[in-house]
Write a protein that holds these residues in place. Structure first.
Motif, PDB file in Angstrom:
ATOM      1  N   CYS A   1       0.815  -1.282  -0.185  1.00 39.21           N
ATOM      2  CA  CYS A   1       0.071   0.076  -0.162  1.00 39.21           C
ATOM      3  C   CYS A   1       0.955   1.195   0.138  1.00 39.21           C
ATOM      4  O   CYS A   1       1.751   1.240   0.739  1.00 39.21           O
ATOM      5  CB  CYS A   1      -0.804  -0.060   1.461  1.00 39.21           C
ATOM      6  SG  CYS A   1      -2.032   1.410   1.016  1.00 39.21           S
ATOM      7  N   TYR A   2       0.641   2.317  -0.772  1.00 38.43           N
ATOM      8  CA  TYR A   2       1.668   3.316  -1.143  1.00 38.43           C
ATOM      9  C   TYR A   2       1.059   4.459  -0.101  1.00 38.43           C
ATOM     10  O   TYR A   2      -0.088   4.612  -0.026  1.00 38.43           O
ATOM     11  CB  TYR A   2       1.219   3.770  -2.718  1.00 38.43           C
ATOM     12  CG  TYR A   2       2.254   4.579  -2.967  1.00 38.43           C
ATOM     13  CD1 TYR A   2       3.634   4.947  -2.650  1.00 38.43           C
ATOM     14  CD2 TYR A   2       1.816   5.973  -3.665  1.00 38.43           C
ATOM     15  CE1 TYR A   2       4.633   5.957  -3.221  1.00 38.43           C
ATOM     16  CE2 TYR A   2       2.548   6.911  -4.152  1.00 38.43           C
ATOM     17  CZ  TYR A   2       4.061   6.828  -3.758  1.00 38.43           C
ATOM     18  OH  TYR A   2       4.532   8.055  -4.086  1.00 38.43           O
ATOM     19  N   ILE A   3       2.081   5.056   0.420  1.00 38.67           N
ATOM     20  CA  ILE A   3       1.731   6.003   1.367  1.00 38.67           C
ATOM     21  C   ILE A   3       0.786   7.243   0.907  1.00 38.67           C
ATOM     22  O   ILE A   3      -0.053   7.697   1.707  1.00 38.67           O
ATOM     23  CB  ILE A   3       3.150   6.644   1.817  1.00 38.67           C
ATOM     24  CG1 ILE A   3       3.038   7.795   3.233  1.00 38.67           C
ATOM     25  CG2 ILE A   3       3.883   7.504   0.589  1.00 38.67           C
ATOM     26  CD1 ILE A   3       2.375   6.908   4.189  1.00 38.67           C
ATOM     27  N   ASP A   4       0.784   7.724  -0.478  1.00 40.72           N
ATOM     28  CA  ASP A   4       0.009   8.551  -0.550  1.00 40.72           C
ATOM     29  C   ASP A   4      -1.708   8.303  -0.928  1.00 40.72           C
ATOM     30  O   ASP A   4      -2.550   9.032  -0.479  1.00 40.72           O
ATOM     31  CB  ASP A   4       0.270   9.208  -2.146  1.00 40.72           C
ATOM     32  CG  ASP A   4       1.552  10.093  -2.307  1.00 40.72           C
ATOM     33  OD1 ASP A   4       2.253   9.984  -1.102  1.00 40.72           O
ATOM     34  OD2 ASP A   4       1.914  10.671  -3.425  1.00 40.72           O
ATOM     35  N   ASP A   5      -1.594   6.897  -1.084  1.00 39.56           N
ATOM     36  CA  ASP A   5      -3.122   6.335  -1.085  1.00 39.56           C
ATOM     37  C   ASP A   5      -3.554   6.181   0.435  1.00 39.56           C
ATOM     38  O   ASP A   5      -4.559   6.520   0.627  1.00 39.56           O
ATOM     39  CB  ASP A   5      -3.024   4.959  -1.572  1.00 39.56           C
ATOM     40  CG  ASP A   5      -2.936   4.798  -3.179  1.00 39.56           C
ATOM     41  OD1 ASP A   5      -3.331   5.714  -3.889  1.00 39.56           O
ATOM     42  OD2 ASP A   5      -1.991   4.130  -3.600  1.00 39.56           O
ATOM     43  N   VAL A   6      -2.450   5.922   1.380  1.00 38.88           N
ATOM     44  CA  VAL A   6      -3.060   5.977   2.832  1.00 38.88           C
ATOM     45  C   VAL A   6      -3.213   7.395   3.219  1.00 38.88           C
ATOM     46  O   VAL A   6      -4.275   7.814   3.827  1.00 38.88           O
ATOM     47  CB  VAL A   6      -1.782   5.662   3.687  1.00 38.88           C
ATOM     48  CG1 VAL A   6      -1.996   5.666   5.152  1.00 38.88           C
ATOM     49  CG2 VAL A   6      -1.209   4.242   3.276  1.00 38.88           C
ATOM     50  N   LEU A   7      -2.722   8.335   2.767  1.00 43.30           N
ATOM     51  CA  LEU A   7      -2.942   9.922   3.185  1.00 43.30           C
ATOM     52  C   LEU A   7      -4.398  10.341   2.551  1.00 43.30           C
ATOM     53  O   LEU A   7      -4.786  10.855   3.441  1.00 43.30           O
ATOM     54  CB  LEU A   7      -1.727  10.640   2.677  1.00 43.30           C
ATOM     55  CG  LEU A   7      -0.504  10.684   2.885  1.00 43.30           C
ATOM     56  CD1 LEU A   7       0.515  11.566   2.470  1.00 43.30           C
ATOM     57  CD2 LEU A   7      -0.381  10.627   4.584  1.00 43.30           C
ATOM     58  N   GLU A   8      -4.578   9.863   1.295  1.00 43.35           N
ATOM     59  CA  GLU A   8      -6.049  10.083   0.995  1.00 43.35           C
ATOM     60  C   GLU A   8      -7.009   9.641   1.677  1.00 43.35           C
ATOM     61  O   GLU A   8      -8.105  10.160   2.129  1.00 43.35           O
ATOM     62  CB  GLU A   8      -6.236   9.680  -0.554  1.00 43.35           C
ATOM     63  CG  GLU A   8      -5.267  10.637  -1.626  1.00 43.35           C
ATOM     64  CD  GLU A   8      -5.667   9.843  -2.974  1.00 43.35           C
ATOM     65  OE1 GLU A   8      -6.722   9.309  -3.241  1.00 43.35           O
ATOM     66  OE2 GLU A   8      -4.845  10.309  -3.895  1.00 43.35           O
TER      67      GLU A   8
ATOM     68  N   VAL B   1      -7.697   1.057   3.529  1.00 36.46           N
ATOM     69  CA  VAL B   1      -7.295   1.936   2.276  1.00 36.46           C
ATOM     70  C   VAL B   1      -7.621   1.258   1.195  1.00 36.46           C
ATOM     71  O   VAL B   1      -7.077  -0.127   0.895  1.00 36.46           O
ATOM     72  CB  VAL B   1      -5.609   2.122   2.368  1.00 36.46           C
ATOM     73  CG1 VAL B   1      -5.310   3.007   1.375  1.00 36.46           C
ATOM     74  CG2 VAL B   1      -5.255   2.817   3.676  1.00 36.46           C
ATOM     75  N   PRO B   2      -8.247   1.424   0.439  1.00 32.22           N
ATOM     76  CA  PRO B   2      -9.236   0.979  -0.762  1.00 32.22           C
ATOM     77  C   PRO B   2      -8.168   0.474  -1.676  1.00 32.22           C
ATOM     78  O   PRO B   2      -8.103  -0.336  -2.565  1.00 32.22           O
ATOM     79  CB  PRO B   2      -9.948   1.830  -1.284  1.00 32.22           C
ATOM     80  CG  PRO B   2      -9.897   3.190  -1.004  1.00 32.22           C
ATOM     81  CD  PRO B   2      -9.205   3.142   0.406  1.00 32.22           C
ATOM     82  N   THR B   3      -7.022   1.030  -2.136  1.00 33.25           N
ATOM     83  CA  THR B   3      -5.901   0.753  -2.948  1.00 33.25           C
ATOM     84  C   THR B   3      -4.911   0.078  -2.655  1.00 33.25           C
ATOM     85  O   THR B   3      -4.110   0.781  -1.866  1.00 33.25           O
ATOM     86  CB  THR B   3      -5.560   2.367  -3.758  1.00 33.25           C
ATOM     87  OG1 THR B   3      -6.775   2.796  -4.243  1.00 33.25           O
ATOM     88  CG2 THR B   3      -4.661   1.769  -4.952  1.00 33.25           C
ATOM     89  N   THR B   4      -4.595  -1.136  -2.981  1.00 36.45           N
ATOM     90  CA  THR B   4      -3.530  -2.097  -2.518  1.00 36.45           C
ATOM     91  C   THR B   4      -3.102  -2.588  -3.947  1.00 36.45           C
ATOM     92  O   THR B   4      -3.632  -2.536  -4.937  1.00 36.45           O
ATOM     93  CB  THR B   4      -3.777  -2.997  -1.592  1.00 36.45           C
ATOM     94  OG1 THR B   4      -4.873  -3.797  -2.029  1.00 36.45           O
ATOM     95  CG2 THR B   4      -4.361  -2.322  -0.210  1.00 36.45           C
ATOM     96  N   HIS B   5      -1.803  -3.238  -3.744  1.00 37.26           N
ATOM     97  CA  HIS B   5      -1.134  -3.996  -4.834  1.00 37.26           C
ATOM     98  C   HIS B   5      -0.529  -5.194  -4.586  1.00 37.26           C
ATOM     99  O   HIS B   5      -0.112  -5.188  -3.465  1.00 37.26           O
ATOM    100  CB  HIS B   5      -0.160  -3.050  -5.390  1.00 37.26           C
ATOM    101  CG  HIS B   5      -0.473  -1.415  -5.918  1.00 37.26           C
ATOM    102  ND1 HIS B   5      -1.023  -1.330  -6.939  1.00 37.26           N
ATOM    103  CD2 HIS B   5      -0.404  -0.362  -5.240  1.00 37.26           C
ATOM    104  CE1 HIS B   5      -1.514  -0.060  -6.957  1.00 37.26           C
ATOM    105  NE2 HIS B   5      -1.133   0.635  -5.840  1.00 37.26           N
TER     106      HIS B   5
END
Length: 369
Positions: free
Chosen positions: A171-178, A197-201
């Motif tokens: 999970c990318y930090i910018d997606d966490v911040l959003e 966090v809805p966006t993960t990879h």
């Protein structure tokens, strides 16, 4: 709005505070291990929202897990109750919380504290079970394998790949911040009783290592990573943040002769290549045509004359260009073309071509304009 951030000096805390300030939140109470413990008394009295990010990931003693992930949470909630503060509390837990290991048990204990706090006070609580996070300002050999690989590969150090087929959820930090900003505004993403966090990879460990190694190699082969792939784009930004400060720059191979120089800058699989062409005064370059290959010329310094002739015609078409007026000139197929330096200083042209040069199929045919 007064916002309390515990773990303010950590990976997530530093990124969150920077983004909160970007969004205009300037009244931020920063609390970290280095802070005076008495500050927590004041902060819990005056805060309007709590980001409880403090925790222990890799202690010297396993007992520190419970102390760091349970003890501080307990202290924080007791102080909020003491002051009758109904500020919502967001806590960062882990996907390890449902596993029977010292770290997971400590995270689960912190979650249970928050759930009991909600039952007692009816205060909004947001529990985020986070996967492996990555991004700028993370710490190698501490936060994530991504940080370790980026740090080591950028410095020609060995990396360890225990199981290349092991799959990671990143999970990318910018997606966490959003997502955290959505929670701050009262709109968290909830799934199965927890916030997410809805966006993960997902990526295999061996593939992760190969992708990051390709970033290092790109300086030599001039390639650009596949920015259409969201994970690759985020990993590349993370890799760049780990470059040694004396290695931000790298040399290009300049092909020089008496006429000037020609230097390839960027090569891509599907968007062609970019090169820089320097011509000395009076020099003509080109005098060739292409079946399919097409180009764009942009003179950024000096004065030039770009000349065209359709290969079955005698008519010559001319375009005067100079660095004082940036103008792109398309080079159509079927026209032999040249560029002449008609000024008194070097002519510098940025050239884009739709395909990378292939010596086996150059699609370039000499013919004077």
């Amino acid at each position: 709005m007064n916002i309390l951030v515990t773990g303010a000096k950590g990976f997530v805390g530093k990124n969150l505070i920077a983004e909160l300030r970007n969004k205009g939140y300037n009244d931020i109470f920063e609390f970290s291990r280095e802070s005076d413990p008495s500050l927590l008394e004041k902060y819990t009295k005056d805060c309007d929202f709590v980001f409880h990010l403090a925790g222990v990931n890799r202690p010297k003693d396993v007992n520190e897990f419970m102390e760091g992930n349970f003890g501080l949470t307990s202290q924080l909630l007791e102080l909020l109750k003491k002051h009758g503060n109904k500020a919502p509390v967001l806590i960062t837990s882990s996907i390890q919380a449902d596993k029977d290991n010292p770290y997971g048990r400590s995270k689960k204990a912190g979650e249970d504290l928050l759930l009991n706090y909600y039952k007692e006070t009816d205060v909004k609580v947001y529990i985020y079970r986070l996967p492996n996070l990555f991004g700028k300002w993370s710490r190698p050999n501490y936060n994530t394998v991504v940080a370790t690989y980026c740090h080591n590969i950028a410095r020609d150090m060995d990396i360890q790949i225990n199981n290349p087929d092991a799959e990671l959820t990143l999970c990318y930090i910018d997606d966490v911040l959003e997502e955290f900003l959505r929670a701050l505004e009262g709109h968290p993403t909830i799934q199965d009783d927890y916030c997410v966090v809805p966006t993960t990879h997902k990526i295999k460990l061996g593939d992760l290592a190969n992708v990051i190694k390709s970033f290092k190699d790109s300086r030599g082969n001039l390639s650009i990573p596949n920015m259409k792939d969201a994970l690759t784009k985020k990993l590349y930004s993370t890799y760049l943040s780990f470059l040694p400060e004396n290695k931000f720059s790298y040399d290009l191979k300049m092909n020089c002769d008496h006429r000037g120089s020609f230097t390839e800058f960027i090569r891509t699989l599907d968007r062609g290549q970019v090169s820089i062409n320097v011509s000395k005064p009076g020099i003509t370059k080109g005098n060739h045509w292409h079946h399919t290959k097409n180009e764009k010329f942009l003179v950024v310094s000096g004065e030039g004359l770009i000349r065209f002739r359709k290969i079955d015609s005698e008519e010559i078409i001319e375009y005067r260009v100079n660095g004082d007026r940036l103008q792109v000139v398309d080079i159509p197929t079927g026209y032999t073309h040249s560029i002449v330096n008609i000024g008194e200083k070097d002519l510098v042209t940025v050239m884009w071509v739709n395909e990378c040069f292939d010596p086996g199929k150059p699609d370039t045919y000499y013919l004077e304009v």
